[in-house]
Design an enzyme around this catalytic site. Structure first.
Site, short mmCIF file in Angstrom:
data_model
loop_
_atom_site.label_atom_id
_atom_site.label_comp_id
_atom_site.label_asym_id
_atom_site.label_seq_id
_atom_site.Cartn_x
_atom_site.Cartn_y
_atom_site.Cartn_z
N CYS A 214 0.85 -1.19 0.00
CA CYS A 214 0.00 0.00 0.00
C CYS A 214 0.88 1.24 0.00
O CYS A 214 1.88 1.30 0.73
CB CYS A 214 -0.90 0.00 1.23
N HIS B 236 -8.36 -4.04 -3.14
CA HIS B 236 -7.55 -3.22 -2.23
C HIS B 236 -8.01 -1.76 -2.27
O HIS B 236 -8.25 -1.15 -1.22
CB HIS B 236 -6.06 -3.33 -2.62
N GLU B 237 -8.14 -1.21 -3.47
CA GLU B 237 -8.54 0.19 -3.61
C GLU B 237 -9.98 0.42 -3.16
O GLU B 237 -10.28 1.42 -2.52
CB GLU B 237 -8.35 0.67 -5.06
N HIS C 149 -10.25 0.90 0.48
CA HIS C 149 -9.92 2.26 0.92
C HIS C 149 -11.16 3.15 0.96
O HIS C 149 -11.28 4.00 1.84
CB HIS C 149 -8.89 2.89 -0.02
#
Length: 160
Positions: free
Chosen positions: A95, A137-138, A141
């Site tokens: 990250c 993953h994004e 966020h």
């Protein structure tokens, strides 16, 4: 123009907040946000040697916006995961908000995401393997979830 100095780092409370949707009246702001995301991603690549995508909240832009640039730029506005495969795989995730730390996580092998592009056109994209992992993953966020929170166990951390 935002720079690497504007990148939120592990521990910043904003990284744990849920983002709000990009509203139609904010469409004109998207171009500037994307330019900032692109610039910071380029700086991360130059300094750390990685970076394929970045989410707006990593720059303190608390909006549901992801910028990906692998072979071409892709803007995902208000993405929604509409399919997650039962098949999962393990990987060492990284990250930009903690560039020296790797975290062992499990991700879905295949996903489908619905989103708007920068022209406000609707799209659907089915991704597999490394692209699937990247978008998960994004997307996390946008919901205030970091890969550190998805670690398989307490031994799932290592330095890069």
């Amino acid at each position: 123009m935002k720079t690497l100095a504007d990148l939120l780092l592990l521990g910043d409370p904003r990284l744990y907040e849920t983002c709000s949707p990009v509203l139609p009246e904010e469409k004109k702001l998207v171009e500037g946000w994307v330019a900032d995301l692109d610039n910071v991603m380029r700086e991360v690549r130059a300094k750390y040697g990685f970076g394929r995508a970045i989410a707006a909240p990593q720059l303190g832009i608390m909006k549901r916006l992801i910028y990906m640039n692998i072979d071409r730029p892709v803007v995902l506005i208000n993405p929604e995961l509409t399919y997650l495969s039962d098949e999962v795989f393990e990987l060492w995730d990284d990250c930009m908000s903690f560039p020296h730390l790797l975290v062992n996580v499990k991700r879905h092998q295949t996903i489908t995401v619905s989103y708007l592009d920068e022209h406000w056109s609707a799209h659907q994209w089915t991704m597999h393997d490394s692209l699937s992992e990247l978008l998960q993953h994004e997307y996390d966020h946008l919901n205030g979830v970091l890969c550190t929170m998805r670690a398989i166990d307490e031994k799932s951390f290592r330095w890069r």
